[in-house]
Motif scaffolding. Structure first.
Motif, PDB file in Angstrom:
ATOM      1  N   HIS A 111      34.692  46.862  37.984  1.00  0.00           N
ATOM      2  CA  HIS A 111      35.314  45.733  38.743  1.00  0.00           C
ATOM      3  C   HIS A 111      34.138  45.005  39.220  1.00  0.00           C
ATOM      4  N   ASP A 162      40.552  45.636  35.098  1.00  0.00           N
ATOM      5  CA  ASP A 162      38.928  45.376  35.352  1.00  0.00           C
ATOM      6  C   ASP A 162      38.291  46.636  35.363  1.00  0.00           C
ATOM      7  N   SER A 163      37.315  46.615  34.501  1.00  0.00           N
ATOM      8  CA  SER A 163      36.287  47.792  34.445  1.00  0.00           C
ATOM      9  C   SER A 163      35.077  47.352  33.735  1.00  0.00           C
ATOM     10  N   TYR A 175      35.530  33.747  29.145  1.00  0.00           N
ATOM     11  CA  TYR A 175      35.790  34.992  30.322  1.00  0.00           C
ATOM     12  C   TYR A 175      35.946  34.097  31.616  1.00  0.00           C
ATOM     13  N   THR A 231      40.394  52.075  37.326  1.00  0.00           N
ATOM     14  CA  THR A 231      40.068  50.463  37.069  1.00  0.00           C
ATOM     15  C   THR A 231      40.487  49.806  38.260  1.00  0.00           C
ATOM     16  N   GLY A 232      40.081  48.551  38.197  1.00  0.00           N
ATOM     17  CA  GLY A 232      40.421  47.792  39.377  1.00  0.00           C
ATOM     18  C   GLY A 232      39.981  48.137  40.829  1.00  0.00           C
ATOM     19  N   ARG A 288      32.577  39.063  29.421  1.00  0.00           N
ATOM     20  CA  ARG A 288      32.778  39.903  30.694  1.00  0.00           C
ATOM     21  C   ARG A 288      31.419  40.724  30.689  1.00  0.00           C
ATOM     22  N   PHE A 296      43.993  42.849  39.207  1.00  0.00           N
ATOM     23  CA  PHE A 296      42.593  43.477  38.935  1.00  0.00           C
ATOM     24  C   PHE A 296      42.878  44.753  38.119  1.00  0.00           C
TER      25      PHE A 296
END
Lengths: 189, 476, 65
Positions: free
Chosen positions: A113, A110-111, A171, B202-203, A66, A107
């Protein structure tokens, strides 16, 4: 009193900040408090409610991949969202099966995003499991060998580095996979 | 104070540009900011042209990792935003804030220090972004070291402007001061949201903060500082008083209230709550209010003065910028409608729209400001007015070629995407001619940048020569 | 996914309403206080003045004082 409105710099600062913070707080701080689905990882075991599956955090190798995806700016040309548009579910779909739309709960980990704003190449929100490792190797070396007319840059320095290449492919194979949307589980590896 | 008799319109580069008297303004900071900004405009212009060429020849420089598209694009975006546009805007603010306040800049030393920090940021970005040191958020790509320096420089800029305003001679403030102070206040929070708060989320939550920043980087940084410049230089360059001070206040407060709400319109149809999308759409439409008050004010100012556009180069840039502003800000609210968004979102229409805002509108304002101020700052005349006209037409024709082909191509692309029976790669191939036209339009714009850079630097060098010969006459 | 589309529309209407009421309130108030008068347009004329020259004279007077 109002004669002073455009003479007072202090009054100005206060008013400008109040105006800003009304909208600022209501659109950034409040929504995640109201909508719990933004922070609730996807989990569904009931096929009647749609695709089943569970969102799990990425492992070390996938995270490395990622980071490469971020570093190379893949996200400038590939979005990661199947929008609530029929055409998006068809295009993210595969072999006659439409893809489920993307939801916030997919998500949560996710970071940064990677939703993206520009779709120069195809959307990648459900690309996981569509192509095998050998396909990716050839494609990263020169995308035009597999898709004539593509404008994607070649990435020889990734293909020539097995560590990076395997991480990136690992990923990519996770993308969209928390929803188990293929009917026959026919994912490529 | 009664309305003064109409100040006679001085032709550009006329006697008005040479101030025979000694000025209280040192303007060292303004010079530093503007000259470095113009130089970065040229350097980053090369990057811009390179990435446009990569769409036409995808193999170009393809095996060199630091020159690949994904590394050069953030350099193009950040270089243009921070290296050129914001630096030029800040330089112009350092010019007009003291003049509108009727006092010297609070601290010229602090100003020069700010300019040095700013140059370190831009040079750092030129080195670090191609290395792949990218935070991964759009417009917030700069590595944390550099974004921390941006905060430092911004605070220095803010202190200088607010301290100058606090010591002002005239109590009632002109609208450019309002917009400049607004920019400083809002940017502090907008920048912190996009570069610091995102680390703690996040997200979708993070994406929401990121797009609040992305949208307001344009809406609450470049728009208000750009409008401050336009509000200052349109009356100055045309020697015509602004149509209405009150109307400018209405526009200002409407912008202050409405702009910040609209970040989520970047994710329409996407994985974000529908209600938030609806709010963003509502407020995006309300943006028409501040935009139309501003545009009306400028057009009404020019009533009876349009003939000046024939001769007056800064005014040409300013008024075409206003037209582009009107178009951009009509497009924006329309894009936020769900039906339109389903076609244009994520297509090549969007770069066409974004470039009209930042190049066609705000860069035009900044270029006009540089053409107007540089001769005055160096107590000379512009090196060449015909060459400045050439710059204008290079920018105008190149810009229009860029915007219009991308709109047509993007719209077409959007229709194709909405027909899933067309394979994706065919929609890429269909855009090849569009990207070729974009590249050649880019060459025209680059010629505009080059002639602009040459003209400004020749003006500066001329003035040094004149100063030396004047000194020689005095000594002899 | 729970959603709040209708409350959001009501919120938007509510904000419109507040905006409208605030606008009318300040318009009436500014008329009453005489703000909507002629001298409120001063800044737009002042910014056109050749401040460089004016301030030079001011500087000279400061030296004298």
């Amino acid at each position: 009193m109002l004669g002073k409105t455009d003479k007072s710099a202090v009054g100005f600062v206060v008013a400008a900040l109040i105006f800003f913070f009304i909208g600022g707080l209501l659109t950034t701080v409040v929504p995640p408090l109201v909508d719990k689905s933004w922070s609730q990882p996807f989990e569904n075991h009931d096929p009647a409610k749609g695709p089943t599956g569970k969102l799990v955090p990425l492992n070390a190798q996938q995270l490395q991949g990622r980071a490469i995806y971020v570093r190379e700016g893949c996200w400038y040309c590939h979005t990661q969202q199947t929008r609530t548009l029929l055409a998006d579910t068809k295009r993210s779909g595969w072999k006659g099966v439409d893809s489920p739309i993307s939801t916030p709960d997919e998500f949560v980990y996710d970071s940064p995003h990677m939703f993206g704003t520009k779709r120069t190449g195809p959307d990648l929100s459900r690309v996981g499991g569509k192509y095998d490792t050998q396909w990716h190797r050839t494609h990263f070396r020169n995308p035009r060998d597999l898709t004539p007319g593509s404008v994607m840059p070649p990435f020889p320095w990734i293909v020539d580095n097995p560590d990076e290449f395997n991480a990136l492919v690992a990923y990519i194979q996770t993308l969209g996979r928390c929803k188990d949307w293929r009917p026959d589980n026919d994912y490529e590896r | 104070m009664p309305a003064p008799a109409h100040v006679s319109a001085l032709p550009y580069g006329g006697p008005g540009s040479v101030s025979p008297v000694e000025s209280i303004h040192e303007d060292t900071t303004a010079k530093w900011f503007m000259l470095s900004a113009i130089s970065y405009f040229f350097v980053v212009g090369i990057v811009a042209l390179t990435i446009a060429a990569k769409f036409v020849w995808p193999q170009l420089l393809g095996t060199v990792s630091v020159l690949t598209y994904g590394r050069l694009r953030p350099l193009h975006v950040n270089g243009m935003l921070f290296g050129w546009l914001l630096a030029a805007d800040m330089g112009l603010a350092y010019y007009f804030v003291p003049r509108l306040c009727g006092v010297k800049l609070w601290s010229e030393k602090l100003g020069v220090a700010t300019a040095i920090i700013w140059n370190i940021i831009v040079l750092g970005a030129v080195v670090m972004l191609p290395m792949g040191l990218n935070k991964g958020w759009e417009y917030a790509e700069l590595p944390s070291v550099l974004s921390a320096l941006v905060v430092v420089a911004w605070v220095c800029f803010g202190i200088n402007v607010f301290a100058t305003v606090a010591t002002r001679k005239y109590e009632q403030m002109y609208v450019s001061l309002w917009y400049t102070m607004g920019t400083i206040l809002w940017t502090t929070f907008v920048y912190a949201t996009g570069n610091i708060a995102v680390f703690f989320t996040t997200g979708v939550n993070q994406a929401n903060l990121n797009w609040m920043y992305v949208h307001n980087a344009v809406g609450l940084i470049f728009t208000p500082i750009g409008l401050a410049i336009a509000y200052y230089f349109i009356p100055k360059a045309s020697s015509t008083p602004l149509y209405s001070h009150k109307l400018s206040m209405v526009g200002f407060w409407a912008l202050a209230f409405v702009y910040v709400w609209t970040g989520a319109h970047h994710m329409l149809h996407g994985p974000i709550s529908q209600w938030l999308q609806t709010i963003a759409i509502t407020f995006s439409l309300m943006l028409l209010i501040p935009v139309w008050t501003v545009v009306y004010n400028f057009f009404a100012t020019m009533r009876g003065q349009w003939y000046q556009l024939r001769e007056n180069v800064p005014l040409k840039f300013l008024m075409s910028g206003v037209v582009f502003y009107l178009l951009t800000c009509f497009q924006g609210p329309m894009h936020s409608l769900r039906s339109v968004n389903a076609i244009v979102s994520k297509t090549d229409w969007i770069p066409g729209h974004a470039h009209m805002a930042l190049l066609g509108c705000f860069s035009f304002f900044a270029i006009a400001g540089c053409f107007y101020t540089i001769p005055r700052l160096f107590r000379t005349e512009l090196h060449s007015i015909p060459l400045a006209n050439w710059s204008f037409w290079f920018f105008m024709i190149g810009g229009l070629g860029f915007f219009v082909t991308l709109w047509l191509g993007g719209f077409w692309q959007g229709w194709q995407w909405n027909n899933p029976s067309i394979p994706f790669i065919d929609t890429v191939r269909a855009l090849k001619p569009v990207w070729t036209v974009r590249f050649f339009s880019g060459i025209l714009m680059f010629l505009g940048i080059t002639t602009f850079l040459y003209n400004i630097w020749a003006t500066v060098i001329d003035s040094q020569g004149k100063a030396r010969s004047a000194a020689a006459v005095v000594n002899a | 996914m729970h959603d709040y589309v209708y409350p959001s529309i009501f919120l938007a209407y509510f904000m419109f309403f507040i905006f409208l009421v605030g606008g009318i309130f300040f318009l009436v108030k500014s008329l009453r206080h005489g703000y909507w008068g002629k001298n409120s347009e001063d800044p737009k004329y002042r910014m056109l003045a050749d401040d460089e020259q004016e301030m030079t004279t001011r500087k000279a007077s400061e030296v004298e004082g």
